[in-house]
Design an enzyme around this catalytic site. Structure first.
Site, PDB file in Angstrom:
ATOM      1  N   LYS A 207       0.858  -1.185   0.000  1.00  0.00           N
ATOM      2  CA  LYS A 207       0.000   0.000   0.000  1.00  0.00           C
ATOM      3  C   LYS A 207       0.893   1.234   0.000  1.00  0.00           C
ATOM      4  O   LYS A 207       1.709   1.432   0.907  1.00  0.00           O
ATOM      5  CB  LYS A 207      -0.900  -0.003   1.235  1.00  0.00           C
ATOM      6  CG  LYS A 207      -1.750   1.258   1.345  1.00  0.00           C
ATOM      7  CD  LYS A 207      -2.779   1.145   2.442  1.00  0.00           C
ATOM      8  CE  LYS A 207      -3.581   2.422   2.571  1.00  0.00           C
ATOM      9  NZ  LYS A 207      -4.607   2.313   3.610  1.00  0.00           N
ATOM     10  N   ARG A 217     -10.756   9.956   2.103  1.00  0.00           N
ATOM     11  CA  ARG A 217     -10.601  10.658   3.386  1.00  0.00           C
ATOM     12  C   ARG A 217     -11.704  11.692   3.576  1.00  0.00           C
ATOM     13  O   ARG A 217     -12.101  11.975   4.706  1.00  0.00           O
ATOM     14  CB  ARG A 217      -9.202  11.278   3.474  1.00  0.00           C
ATOM     15  CG  ARG A 217      -8.118  10.196   3.523  1.00  0.00           C
ATOM     16  CD  ARG A 217      -6.700  10.759   3.486  1.00  0.00           C
ATOM     17  NE  ARG A 217      -5.715   9.677   3.370  1.00  0.00           N
ATOM     18  CZ  ARG A 217      -4.417   9.883   3.175  1.00  0.00           C
ATOM     19  NH1 ARG A 217      -3.937  11.115   3.087  1.00  0.00           N
ATOM     20  NH2 ARG A 217      -3.596   8.855   3.077  1.00  0.00           N
ATOM     21  N   LYS A 229       1.551   9.946   5.675  1.00  0.00           N
ATOM     22  CA  LYS A 229       1.608   8.538   6.074  1.00  0.00           C
ATOM     23  C   LYS A 229       2.873   7.848   5.555  1.00  0.00           C
ATOM     24  O   LYS A 229       2.942   6.636   5.467  1.00  0.00           O
ATOM     25  CB  LYS A 229       0.340   7.819   5.606  1.00  0.00           C
ATOM     26  CG  LYS A 229      -0.949   8.383   6.222  1.00  0.00           C
ATOM     27  CD  LYS A 229      -2.164   7.469   5.987  1.00  0.00           C
ATOM     28  CE  LYS A 229      -3.402   8.006   6.716  1.00  0.00           C
ATOM     29  NZ  LYS A 229      -4.557   7.079   6.610  1.00  0.00           N
ATOM     30  N   GLU A 245       7.333  -6.777   0.887  1.00  0.00           N
ATOM     31  CA  GLU A 245       6.132  -6.633   1.728  1.00  0.00           C
ATOM     32  C   GLU A 245       5.160  -7.790   1.483  1.00  0.00           C
ATOM     33  O   GLU A 245       4.595  -8.361   2.411  1.00  0.00           O
ATOM     34  CB  GLU A 245       5.413  -5.307   1.407  1.00  0.00           C
ATOM     35  CG  GLU A 245       6.040  -4.062   2.022  1.00  0.00           C
ATOM     36  CD  GLU A 245       5.779  -3.939   3.521  1.00  0.00           C
ATOM     37  OE1 GLU A 245       5.170  -4.851   4.114  1.00  0.00           O
ATOM     38  OE2 GLU A 245       6.185  -2.918   4.106  1.00  0.00           O
ATOM     39  N   LYS A 260      -2.114  -1.509  -3.831  1.00  0.00           N
ATOM     40  CA  LYS A 260      -2.985  -0.336  -3.752  1.00  0.00           C
ATOM     41  C   LYS A 260      -2.185   0.946  -3.832  1.00  0.00           C
ATOM     42  O   LYS A 260      -1.182   1.047  -3.132  1.00  0.00           O
ATOM     43  CB  LYS A 260      -3.744  -0.396  -2.420  1.00  0.00           C
ATOM     44  CG  LYS A 260      -4.613   0.816  -2.144  1.00  0.00           C
ATOM     45  CD  LYS A 260      -5.236   0.689  -0.790  1.00  0.00           C
ATOM     46  CE  LYS A 260      -6.019   1.953  -0.495  1.00  0.00           C
ATOM     47  NZ  LYS A 260      -6.507   1.972   0.844  1.00  0.00           N
ATOM     48  N   SER A 286     -10.235   5.694  -4.535  1.00  0.00           N
ATOM     49  CA  SER A 286     -11.186   6.798  -4.668  1.00  0.00           C
ATOM     50  C   SER A 286     -10.753   7.854  -5.684  1.00  0.00           C
ATOM     51  O   SER A 286     -11.558   8.315  -6.499  1.00  0.00           O
ATOM     52  CB  SER A 286     -11.409   7.443  -3.292  1.00  0.00           C
ATOM     53  OG  SER A 286     -10.177   7.853  -2.724  1.00  0.00           O
ATOM     54  N   TYR A 325     -15.093   1.331  -6.748  1.00  0.00           N
ATOM     55  CA  TYR A 325     -16.348   2.074  -6.570  1.00  0.00           C
ATOM     56  C   TYR A 325     -17.226   1.938  -7.811  1.00  0.00           C
ATOM     57  O   TYR A 325     -18.374   2.354  -7.797  1.00  0.00           O
ATOM     58  CB  TYR A 325     -16.038   3.544  -6.246  1.00  0.00           C
ATOM     59  CG  TYR A 325     -15.184   3.647  -4.992  1.00  0.00           C
ATOM     60  CD1 TYR A 325     -15.765   3.539  -3.738  1.00  0.00           C
ATOM     61  CD2 TYR A 325     -13.798   3.764  -5.078  1.00  0.00           C
ATOM     62  CE1 TYR A 325     -14.983   3.552  -2.588  1.00  0.00           C
ATOM     63  CE2 TYR A 325     -13.002   3.778  -3.941  1.00  0.00           C
ATOM     64  CZ  TYR A 325     -13.611   3.674  -2.694  1.00  0.00           C
ATOM     65  OH  TYR A 325     -12.833   3.661  -1.572  1.00  0.00           O
TER      66      TYR A 325
END
Ligand code: PBG
Length: 338
Positions: A207, A217, A229, A245, A260, A286, A325
């Site tokens: 990610k 968000r 982040k 990872e 992602k 998003s 979505y």
């Protein structure tokens, strides 16, 4: 007298014509290398407390925050379209957020209760539930914050407890999206110890710290209150690190691994596909959704065609599942074009 056999074909040449295989729709259909069905899609749903709430998210046209009663109606409609997989994201009231993200462990809170209600009502759905502290944290970070730093092991302890509560409520896959180190192992051990050996883990393994999460968000009011982040999510300049990872999460017990976002990371999906046998999910996030919606509203592109091209490209790169979505819109498109 023997007859002379012509050998002129040896001297002649011909053109390879790849267009022959593209010359008709029915031929193209038969030769298509990539397939996409509604079963490949997972539909993210934003849910909020209260009743009879359906509020559109401004930066995500066509996507809403639903109170549970209306989320259930939405799920019913999706099931009729053949769409049965959902990822739940609770929007928590600001007054319930604190430094310790304690609402994440509130068994009576609506986040956990929604899982229970949806699963009780629709046994056939597959529920992917999010594990991270950001929707519950007053700091808006995925982990606990102390002196401006994100604590790893203390956070993992909470995440493991969250996983057990979500599994008890009926989650099919718990989905750590926090990027703390060691959380997959901790969650697997906690689930097994509590007897939830059938609950799967869908790990957000690679990610990236991405600008494409903005509208999400907005949907959850979960933007970090300070900083970014980057000390836990990945640097978009890296791909070998993504494989580390993913490998680590598989060793720690992940049943599905995720890359992602999806679109700027198709190369990572592809590399993961050739490197590992574990099922791969990709999150068409998003901001990627918003780009298509707003470009289509501005009449810069054809929305349906762009949706199809994007979803197929993610499958072509190697993803088994796509969190998107567009899931409901794609399911409606399939029904119409039958
Ligand atoms: C939070 C989380 C995020 C998304 C899924 N889970 C946002 C973030 O990490 O800040 C993003 C999904 C999207 O943008 O569609 N742990």
């Amino acid at each position: 007298m023997s007859r002379q056999i012509s050998t002129s074909y040896l001297r002649r040449s011909f053109n390879t014509r790849l267009r022959r295989n593209r010359r008709a729709d029915s031929i193209r259909e038969g030769l298509a290398e990539t397939h996409l069905t509604v079963a490949n899609l997972v539909y993210p749903l934003f849910i909020c407390a209260g009743k009879n709430q359906k509020v559109e998210i401004k930066s995500m046209p066509g996507i809403y925050r639903f109170s549970l009663d209306l989320a259930i109606k939405e799920i019913e409609h999706c099931i009729q379209l053949g769409l049965k997989s959902f990822a739940l994201f609770p929007a928590i009231e600001e007054s319930l957020k604190d430094k310790n993200a304690s609402e994440a462990l509130n068994e009576k809170g609506f986040a956990i209760q929604s899982i229970r209600e949806i699963k009780n009502r629709f046994q056939e759905v597959v529920l992917y539930t999010d594990i991270a502290l950001d929707p519950f944290s007053a700091d808006g970070h995925d982990g606990l914050v102390q002196d401006g730093l994100i604590l790893n092991d203390e956070t993992v302890e909470i995440l493991a407890k969250m996983a057990v509560l979500q599994a008890a409520a009926g989650a099919d896959y718990v989905c750590p999206s926090d990027m703390m180190d060691g959380r997959i192992k901790a969650i697997r051990m906690a689930l097994d110890e509590a007897g939830y050996t059938n609950t799967g883990i869908m790990a957000y393994s690679a990610k990236y710290a991405s600008s494409f999460y903005g509208p999400f968000r907005d949907a959850l009011d979960s933007a970090p209150k300070f900083g970014d982040k980057k000390t836990y999510q990945m640097d978009y300049r890296n791909s070998r690190e993504a494989l580390r990872e993913i490998q680590l999460d598989i060793r720690e017990g992940a049943d599905i691994v995720m890359v992602k976002p999806a679109l700027s990371y198709l190369d990572i999906i592809q590399k993961a596909r050739v490197s590992f046998a574990t099922p791969i999910a990709a999150y068409n996030v998003s901001g990627e959704y918003a780009m298509i919606k707003f470009a289509a509203q501005a009449k810069a592109i054809d929305e349906t065609k762009a949706m199809l091209e994007v979803l197929y490209s993610i499958r072509r790169a190697g993803a088994d599942l796509i969190f998107t979505y567009f899931a409901r819109q794609y399911a409606e498109f399939c029904l119409k074009s039958r």
